[in-house]
Design a protein around this motif. Structure first.
Motif, short mmCIF file in Angstrom:
data_model
loop_
_atom_site.label_atom_id
_atom_site.label_comp_id
_atom_site.label_asym_id
_atom_site.label_seq_id
_atom_site.Cartn_x
_atom_site.Cartn_y
_atom_site.Cartn_z
N PHE A 1 -69.13 99.72 -54.43
CA PHE A 1 -68.51 98.44 -54.75
C PHE A 1 -67.57 97.92 -53.66
CE2 PHE A 1 -69.74 100.16 -58.86
CZ PHE A 1 -70.33 99.06 -59.47
N GLY A 2 -67.79 98.33 -52.43
CA GLY A 2 -66.97 97.82 -51.34
C GLY A 2 -67.54 96.52 -50.79
N ASN A 3 -66.70 95.78 -50.07
CA ASN A 3 -67.14 94.51 -49.50
C ASN A 3 -68.22 94.71 -48.45
OD1 ASN A 3 -66.84 91.59 -49.02
ND2 ASN A 3 -66.05 92.22 -47.02
N ASN A 4 -68.19 95.85 -47.75
CA ASN A 4 -69.14 96.10 -46.67
C ASN A 4 -69.67 97.53 -46.74
OD1 ASN A 4 -70.49 95.02 -44.38
ND2 ASN A 4 -69.12 96.15 -43.01
N SER A 5 -69.86 98.04 -47.96
CA SER A 5 -70.23 99.44 -48.16
C SER A 5 -71.73 99.65 -48.04
CB SER A 5 -69.77 99.92 -49.54
OG SER A 5 -68.38 99.79 -49.68
N ASP A 6 -72.10 100.69 -47.31
CA ASP A 6 -73.51 101.07 -47.23
C ASP A 6 -73.95 101.70 -48.54
OD1 ASP A 6 -74.29 100.76 -44.20
OD2 ASP A 6 -72.30 101.66 -44.22
N ALA B 1 -81.77 101.06 -47.56
CA ALA B 1 -80.46 101.64 -47.25
C ALA B 1 -80.13 101.49 -45.77
CB ALA B 1 -80.45 103.11 -47.68
N SER B 2 -79.22 102.34 -45.27
CA SER B 2 -78.78 102.35 -43.87
C SER B 2 -79.06 103.70 -43.25
CB SER B 2 -77.27 102.06 -43.79
OG SER B 2 -76.91 100.91 -44.52
N LYS B 3 -79.30 103.70 -41.92
CA LYS B 3 -79.53 104.97 -41.22
C LYS B 3 -79.33 104.77 -39.73
CE LYS B 3 -82.99 108.64 -40.57
NZ LYS B 3 -82.02 109.73 -40.83
N ASP B 4 -78.77 105.78 -39.08
CA ASP B 4 -78.58 105.77 -37.63
C ASP B 4 -79.94 105.73 -36.94
OD1 ASP B 4 -77.74 106.02 -35.02
OD2 ASP B 4 -77.06 108.09 -35.22
N TRP B 5 -80.18 104.69 -36.18
CA TRP B 5 -81.48 104.50 -35.52
C TRP B 5 -81.44 104.89 -34.04
CZ3 TRP B 5 -82.47 100.35 -31.91
CH2 TRP B 5 -83.79 100.30 -31.47
N ASP B 6 -80.35 104.59 -33.34
CA ASP B 6 -80.30 104.80 -31.89
C ASP B 6 -79.60 106.10 -31.49
OD1 ASP B 6 -77.71 104.13 -32.53
OD2 ASP B 6 -77.77 102.16 -31.56
N GLY B 7 -79.17 106.91 -32.46
CA GLY B 7 -78.60 108.21 -32.14
C GLY B 7 -77.16 108.21 -31.68
N LEU C 1 -74.15 104.05 -38.27
CA LEU C 1 -75.26 103.58 -39.10
C LEU C 1 -75.83 102.27 -38.59
CD1 LEU C 1 -73.91 104.35 -42.70
CD2 LEU C 1 -75.73 105.55 -41.46
N ASP C 2 -77.16 102.18 -38.59
CA ASP C 2 -77.87 100.96 -38.20
C ASP C 2 -78.75 100.52 -39.38
OD1 ASP C 2 -77.03 101.18 -35.35
OD2 ASP C 2 -78.31 102.95 -35.39
N LEU C 3 -79.49 99.42 -39.18
CA LEU C 3 -80.40 98.91 -40.22
C LEU C 3 -79.68 98.83 -41.57
CD1 LEU C 3 -83.54 101.07 -39.31
CD2 LEU C 3 -82.94 98.82 -38.44
N ARG C 4 -78.51 98.25 -41.57
CA ARG C 4 -77.61 98.29 -42.73
C ARG C 4 -77.99 97.19 -43.72
NH1 ARG C 4 -72.06 97.44 -41.46
NH2 ARG C 4 -71.56 98.68 -43.30
N ASN C 5 -78.94 97.51 -44.59
CA ASN C 5 -79.48 96.52 -45.52
C ASN C 5 -79.31 96.97 -46.97
OD1 ASN C 5 -80.71 94.65 -43.50
ND2 ASN C 5 -81.93 96.48 -43.00
N LYS C 6 -79.33 95.99 -47.87
CA LYS C 6 -79.27 96.25 -49.31
C LYS C 6 -80.26 95.33 -50.04
CE LYS C 6 -74.46 97.73 -50.06
NZ LYS C 6 -73.22 97.45 -50.82
#
Length: 387
Positions: free
Chosen positions: A162-167, A178-184, A188-193
């Protein structure tokens, strides 16, 4: 507008319709399951002869009073598989024996339900969020003698922070964007909901008492909210499905297609997304078509406590839209043994580019690799006592 209309319908129904039931009802059940597996790509495990351990303990609760129902299931997995999580939990109301309204964490009406599979592993659709998915919203269901249909609006997937910018939290039962580190780089990248999803499902039943057929179509449309750019992109899924029950024989067939568009930061890929469940996310192709076919056959027996053997084979193929991506295959052959309240799945699961059936969990359902693009297998036994 659709969300507001659904809430108004629910409130009016609950406040204007009386119900004769004055005595509250409560039923509590659950299950305890253990799991054994032996995998071809785990050399140390093969030397040990496989591993046997705890799978899940769950509690189911059903309640009813004055026509208003509760249905909830809470599961406790090991910490490595996400720990405690609510699989489903909703309030419901039966207008009559054919029409029902549910509000809360309820199953998405898409494809063959409750399951498009016979095995402990489910079908390939489950791993891309298209089988036994549960989201937060409101659902209306009609079950008639010939026609069944469901209409639903889901505000989002399970929201735990319930955060304003929570993954999205990884501790969940069904796979969600969801979100996941893509570039190592450790961030976190690809931060979608998932947001504002509408579902519709229509099925027609025909045949006889000894040969029952159900033919249906499903549609899903919703948005993808990016936490970095604060933009919303569309996503959709469609399916055609058929189920046959003829005595001890059951057949399930389904063709599903989906496309998920995203509008993330510059440089992030748009042909993959992240999805998560059971405590850990992985990458998934953003567009694909799946083909699933499963068949089972029941054999009644009388071997002490053993009363039934269900033989089955489920096959799935995920055809990814991007041509350079390696497609995913999955086949599970097995038997479900019923002995009193114990149900045991004996599965031989084989797959290619399937995250749970090879050593590269992260990339199997996305672009794949030379590691994932070969057949691997897992022999799995799941013992469960259901009460």
């Amino acid at each position: 507008m659709l969300k507001t209309y659904a809430w108004v319908c629910l409130l009016l129904t609950l406040t204007t319709v009386s119900y004769a039931q004055d005595k509250p009802e409560l039923h509590v059940g659950g299950a305890l399951r253990f799991n054994y597996n032996l995998s071809t790509w785990k050399d140390a495990q093969k030397k040990r002869g496989g591993d046997f351990g705890y799978d899940v303990f769950r509690i189911n609760a059903k309640a009813k009073y004055k026509g208003v129902k509760l249905n909830a299931e809470y599961r406790l997995y090991s910490p490595g598989f996400g720990g405690g999580m609510l699989k489903q939990g909703w309030f419901g109301y039966d207008f009559n024996d054919k029409n029902n309204l549910q509000l809360g964490l309820t199953q998405v009406p898409f494809g063959i339900t409750q399951y498009n599979s016979h095995t402990w592993f489910f079908s390939i659709n489950y791993y891309v969020g298209l089988e036994d998915d549960h989201d937060m919203g409101v659902k209306y269901t009609h079950i008639g003698e010939q026609w069944e249909y469901a209409l639903a609006f889901f505000k989002n997937a399970e929201e735990l922070r319930f955060g304003n910018n929570s993954d999205i939290d990884d501790g969940r039962y069904s796979y969600d964007i969801a979100s996941k580190d893509w570039d190592g780089d450790g961030e976190l990248d690809l931060r979608n909901k998932e947001i504002n999803q509408v579902n519709g499902k229509l099925s027609y039943k025909f045949g006889s008492e000894t040969r029952k057929n159900k033919l249906g179509i499903s549609a899903e449309y919703g948005g993808v909210y990016n936490l970095d750019t604060e933009s919303i992109s569309p996503r959709y899924a469609f399916a055609i499905h058929y189920e046959l029950t003829a005595g001890p024989l059951n057949l399930k067939a389904q063709i599903s297609t989906y496309k998920i568009t995203t509008d993330g930061l510059i440089g992030e890929p748009t042909d993959i997304i992240a999805m998560t469940a059971y405590g850990y996310p992985y990458f998934v192709a953003a567009a694909a078509t799946s083909y699933t076919l499963g068949i089972s056959y029941d054999i009644p027996v009388s071997w002490g406590p053993v009363s039934n053997l269900q033989l089955y084979n489920d096959f799935g193929f995920l055809d990814k839209t991007v041509t350079r991506f390696e497609d995913t295959f999955m086949n599970v052959t097995g038997v479900l043994v019923t002995a009193g309240n114990i149900y045991s799945y004996f599965d031989f699961a084989a797959g290619k580019n399937q995250p749970w059936l090879n050593p590269d969990f992260d990339h199997s359902l996305a672009e794949g690799s030379s590691v994932t693009n070969q057949w691997e297998a897992r022999f799995n036994i799941n013992f469960g006592y259901y009460f």
